[in-house]
Design a protein around this motif. Structure first.
Motif, PDB file in Angstrom:
ATOM      1  N   GLY A 109      -5.430 -10.776 -15.810  1.00 25.65           N
ATOM      2  CA  GLY A 109      -4.043 -11.603 -14.781  1.00 25.65           C
ATOM      3  C   GLY A 109      -3.098 -10.718 -14.710  1.00 25.65           C
ATOM      4  O   GLY A 109      -1.626 -12.146 -14.084  1.00 25.65           O
ATOM      5  N   LYS A 110      -2.744  -9.595 -14.840  1.00 27.77           N
ATOM      6  CA  LYS A 110      -1.254  -9.049 -14.332  1.00 27.77           C
ATOM      7  C   LYS A 110      -1.553  -8.399 -12.919  1.00 27.77           C
ATOM      8  O   LYS A 110      -2.541  -8.175 -12.435  1.00 27.77           O
ATOM      9  CB  LYS A 110      -0.615  -8.105 -15.551  1.00 27.77           C
ATOM     10  N   ARG A 111      -0.938  -8.732 -12.349  1.00 27.22           N
ATOM     11  CA  ARG A 111      -0.605  -7.774 -10.695  1.00 27.22           C
ATOM     12  C   ARG A 111       0.396  -6.333 -10.544  1.00 27.22           C
ATOM     13  O   ARG A 111       1.192  -6.556 -12.178  1.00 27.22           O
ATOM     14  CB  ARG A 111      -0.491  -8.795  -9.753  1.00 27.22           C
ATOM     15  N   VAL A 112      -0.142  -5.382  -9.991  1.00 28.66           N
ATOM     16  CA  VAL A 112       0.990  -4.636  -9.832  1.00 28.66           C
ATOM     17  C   VAL A 112       0.816  -4.086  -8.241  1.00 28.66           C
ATOM     18  O   VAL A 112       0.451  -4.243  -7.688  1.00 28.66           O
ATOM     19  CB  VAL A 112       0.195  -3.600 -10.160  1.00 28.66           C
ATOM     20  N   ILE A 113       2.374  -4.355  -7.867  1.00 22.68           N
ATOM     21  CA  ILE A 113       2.460  -3.564  -6.478  1.00 22.68           C
ATOM     22  C   ILE A 113       1.993  -1.910  -6.046  1.00 22.68           C
ATOM     23  O   ILE A 113       2.615  -1.148  -7.033  1.00 22.68           O
ATOM     24  CB  ILE A 113       4.052  -3.728  -6.042  1.00 22.68           C
ATOM     25  N   VAL A 114       1.368  -1.574  -5.155  1.00 23.77           N
ATOM     26  CA  VAL A 114       1.829  -0.384  -5.306  1.00 23.77           C
ATOM     27  C   VAL A 114       1.804  -0.279  -3.805  1.00 23.77           C
ATOM     28  O   VAL A 114       1.538  -0.247  -3.235  1.00 23.77           O
ATOM     29  CB  VAL A 114       0.412  -0.063  -5.046  1.00 23.77           C
ATOM     30  N   SER A 115       2.266   1.372  -3.657  1.00 20.29           N
ATOM     31  CA  SER A 115       3.489   1.612  -2.776  1.00 20.29           C
ATOM     32  C   SER A 115       3.512   2.764  -2.455  1.00 20.29           C
ATOM     33  O   SER A 115       3.096   3.879  -3.588  1.00 20.29           O
ATOM     34  CB  SER A 115       4.253   0.849  -2.112  1.00 20.29           C
ATOM     35  N   GLY A 116       3.972   3.122  -1.360  1.00 16.08           N
ATOM     36  CA  GLY A 116       4.348   4.904  -1.389  1.00 16.08           C
ATOM     37  C   GLY A 116       6.076   5.477  -1.526  1.00 16.08           C
ATOM     38  O   GLY A 116       6.029   6.941  -1.374  1.00 16.08           O
ATOM     39  N   SER A 117       6.177   4.923  -1.952  1.00 13.74           N
ATOM     40  CA  SER A 117       7.534   5.373  -2.288  1.00 13.74           C
ATOM     41  C   SER A 117       7.908   5.148  -3.770  1.00 13.74           C
ATOM     42  O   SER A 117       7.366   3.592  -4.636  1.00 13.74           O
ATOM     43  CB  SER A 117       8.610   3.750  -1.327  1.00 13.74           C
ATOM     44  N   ASP A 118       9.568   5.201  -4.097  1.00  9.71           N
ATOM     45  CA  ASP A 118       9.776   4.991  -6.021  1.00  9.71           C
ATOM     46  C   ASP A 118      11.218   4.109  -5.763  1.00  9.71           C
ATOM     47  O   ASP A 118      11.289   3.839  -6.206  1.00  9.71           O
ATOM     48  CB  ASP A 118      10.256   6.051  -6.487  1.00  9.71           C
ATOM     49  N   VAL A 119      10.821   2.709  -4.659  1.00  8.24           N
ATOM     50  CA  VAL A 119      12.096   2.035  -3.988  1.00  8.24           C
ATOM     51  C   VAL A 119      11.416   0.581  -5.155  1.00  8.24           C
ATOM     52  O   VAL A 119       9.578   0.193  -4.741  1.00  8.24           O
ATOM     53  CB  VAL A 119      11.753   1.538  -2.778  1.00  8.24           C
ATOM     54  N   SER A 120      11.520  -0.092  -5.519  1.00  3.41           N
ATOM     55  CA  SER A 120      11.834  -1.395  -6.552  1.00  3.41           C
ATOM     56  C   SER A 120      11.011  -1.726  -5.472  1.00  3.41           C
ATOM     57  O   SER A 120      12.133  -2.872  -4.702  1.00  3.41           O
ATOM     58  CB  SER A 120      12.558  -1.723  -7.157  1.00  3.41           C
ATOM     59  N   ILE A 121       9.774  -3.070  -4.838  1.00  2.00           N
ATOM     60  CA  ILE A 121       9.512  -3.211  -4.045  1.00  2.00           C
ATOM     61  C   ILE A 121       9.344  -5.101  -4.859  1.00  2.00           C
ATOM     62  O   ILE A 121      10.583  -6.149  -3.536  1.00  2.00           O
ATOM     63  CB  ILE A 121       8.040  -3.626  -3.732  1.00  2.00           C
ATOM     64  N   ALA A 122       9.630  -5.709  -5.543  1.00  2.00           N
ATOM     65  CA  ALA A 122       9.864  -7.314  -5.730  1.00  2.00           C
ATOM     66  C   ALA A 122      10.723  -7.423  -7.098  1.00  2.00           C
ATOM     67  O   ALA A 122      10.409  -8.582  -7.553  1.00  2.00           O
ATOM     68  CB  ALA A 122       8.578  -7.906  -5.801  1.00  2.00           C
ATOM     69  N   GLY A 123      11.991  -6.342  -7.692  1.00  2.00           N
ATOM     70  CA  GLY A 123      12.453  -6.959  -8.513  1.00  2.00           C
ATOM     71  C   GLY A 123      12.332  -5.902 -10.016  1.00  2.00           C
ATOM     72  O   GLY A 123      11.039  -5.704  -9.842  1.00  2.00           O
ATOM     73  N   ASP A 124      12.692  -6.096 -10.709  1.00  2.00           N
ATOM     74  CA  ASP A 124      12.553  -5.448 -12.316  1.00  2.00           C
ATOM     75  C   ASP A 124      11.627  -6.305 -13.135  1.00  2.00           C
ATOM     76  O   ASP A 124      10.730  -4.723 -13.877  1.00  2.00           O
ATOM     77  CB  ASP A 124      14.004  -5.366 -12.997  1.00  2.00           C
ATOM     78  N   SER A 125      11.050  -7.427 -13.275  1.00  2.00           N
ATOM     79  CA  SER A 125       9.908  -8.091 -13.319  1.00  2.00           C
ATOM     80  C   SER A 125       8.677  -7.271 -13.101  1.00  2.00           C
ATOM     81  O   SER A 125       7.736  -7.859 -14.030  1.00  2.00           O
ATOM     82  CB  SER A 125      10.501  -9.319 -13.750  1.00  2.00           C
ATOM     83  N   THR A 126       8.547  -7.369 -12.184  1.00  2.00           N
ATOM     84  CA  THR A 126       7.280  -6.657 -11.158  1.00  2.00           C
ATOM     85  C   THR A 126       6.684  -5.355 -12.033  1.00  2.00           C
ATOM     86  O   THR A 126       7.796  -4.509 -11.589  1.00  2.00           O
ATOM     87  CB  THR A 126       7.452  -6.703  -9.850  1.00  2.00           C
ATOM     88  N   LEU A 127       5.305  -5.123 -12.288  1.00  4.02           N
ATOM     89  CA  LEU A 127       5.295  -3.836 -12.380  1.00  4.02           C
ATOM     90  C   LEU A 127       4.620  -3.450 -10.669  1.00  4.02           C
ATOM     91  O   LEU A 127       4.334  -3.108  -9.971  1.00  4.02           O
ATOM     92  CB  LEU A 127       3.469  -3.995 -12.859  1.00  4.02           C
ATOM     93  N   GLN A 128       5.269  -2.027 -11.012  1.00  6.22           N
ATOM     94  CA  GLN A 128       4.627  -0.843  -9.700  1.00  6.22           C
ATOM     95  C   GLN A 128       4.421   0.578  -9.638  1.00  6.22           C
ATOM     96  O   GLN A 128       5.327   0.754 -11.232  1.00  6.22           O
ATOM     97  CB  GLN A 128       6.469  -0.830  -9.213  1.00  6.22           C
ATOM     98  N   ALA A 129       3.534   1.186  -9.076  1.00  4.27           N
ATOM     99  CA  ALA A 129       3.107   2.420  -9.545  1.00  4.27           C
ATOM    100  C   ALA A 129       2.903   2.849  -7.511  1.00  4.27           C
ATOM    101  O   ALA A 129       3.669   2.284  -6.653  1.00  4.27           O
ATOM    102  CB  ALA A 129       1.514   1.880  -9.322  1.00  4.27           C
ATOM    103  N   GLU A 130       3.224   4.240  -7.931  1.00  5.51           N
ATOM    104  CA  GLU A 130       3.870   5.173  -6.721  1.00  5.51           C
ATOM    105  C   GLU A 130       1.713   5.625  -6.422  1.00  5.51           C
ATOM    106  O   GLU A 130       1.169   5.679  -7.129  1.00  5.51           O
ATOM    107  CB  GLU A 130       4.599   5.951  -6.334  1.00  5.51           C
ATOM    108  N   GLY A 131       1.681   5.326  -5.241  1.00  5.00           N
ATOM    109  CA  GLY A 131       0.152   5.945  -4.384  1.00  5.00           C
ATOM    110  C   GLY A 131       0.704   7.353  -4.173  1.00  5.00           C
ATOM    111  O   GLY A 131       1.485   7.639  -3.004  1.00  5.00           O
ATOM    112  N   ILE A 132       0.285   8.573  -4.729  1.00  3.90           N
ATOM    113  CA  ILE A 132       0.709   9.830  -4.804  1.00  3.90           C
ATOM    114  C   ILE A 132      -0.589  10.688  -4.075  1.00  3.90           C
ATOM    115  O   ILE A 132      -1.462  10.677  -4.856  1.00  3.90           O
ATOM    116  CB  ILE A 132       1.297  10.991  -5.664  1.00  3.90           C
TER     117      ILE A 132
END
Length: 188
Positions: A109-132
């Motif tokens: 049920g969890k979501r993750v944001i994947v981007s090409g940057s280490d900039v926080s996209i949607a705030g501290d409570s959002t799981l985020q990964a960087e695509g490298i």
């Protein structure tokens, strides 16, 4: 150690008793949670794309960064590092690396944001990964695939800027409407 079958993606308790170091000093006693993860043979849409921000400019409140959102629709835990993002136009294969202290475990049920940057996209409570390496998301559209570690396809979409239904100024993302429908234009 574990009697019976230990299913992938399911948390198990490991009891620790009688563990000593070389000097006979007892270590911590009790139970810890352990998790075995794998994306091999993943079922289609168990983990899938739910949002695509391919043209973030001008920004409507979020950083001007391209990103994807992925959700775990299954009942299993997955490590985001077990997946590969494949960009169809450049054939770039991106490793997904957890960011901001996240351990990379994508619970049901969890979501993750994947981007090409280490900039926080949607705030501290959002799981985020960087695509490298990050392939970039073409504004005109392209094919994206989320692959398990054995090459099995978790999800794929071939989006187009035509799917934006007249919203051509940027800063707006594509969002899936029905998780169980096909990944065609009418569902985004």
């Amino acid at each position: 150690i574990f009697p019976g079958h230990w299913p992938i993606g399911q948390v198990r308790q490991l009891s620790l008793h009688g563990i000593q170091d070389a000097h006979g000093i007892e270590g911590i006693q009790g139970a810890i949670e352990v998790l075995r993860t794998s994306s091999e043979g993943i079922e289609p849409h168990a983990v899938q794309f739910t949002e695509i921000m391919f043209d973030p400019s001008p920004s409507l409140g979020l950083p001007e960064e391209e990103w994807l959102e992925i959700i775990n629709r299954s009942e299993s835990h997955y490590s985001i590092q077990d997946f590969i993002l494949l960009d169809g136009s450049s054939e770039t294969q991106s490793n997904l690396i957890p960011q901001f202290g996240w351990d990379g475990i994508l619970a049901p049920g969890k979501r993750v944001i994947v981007s090409g940057s280490d900039v926080s996209i949607a705030g501290d409570s959002t799981l985020q990964a960087e695509g490298i390496p990050w392939p970039g998301l073409n504004n005109a559209g392209e094919s994206l695939m989320l692959l398990g570690e054995d090459g099995s396809i978790a999800d794929q979409v071939q989006y187009s800027s035509d799917w934006m239904a007249g919203l051509t100024d940027g800063g707006v993302s594509l969002q899936v409407r029905n998780w169980d429908a096909c990944n065609g234009p009418s569902n985004w």
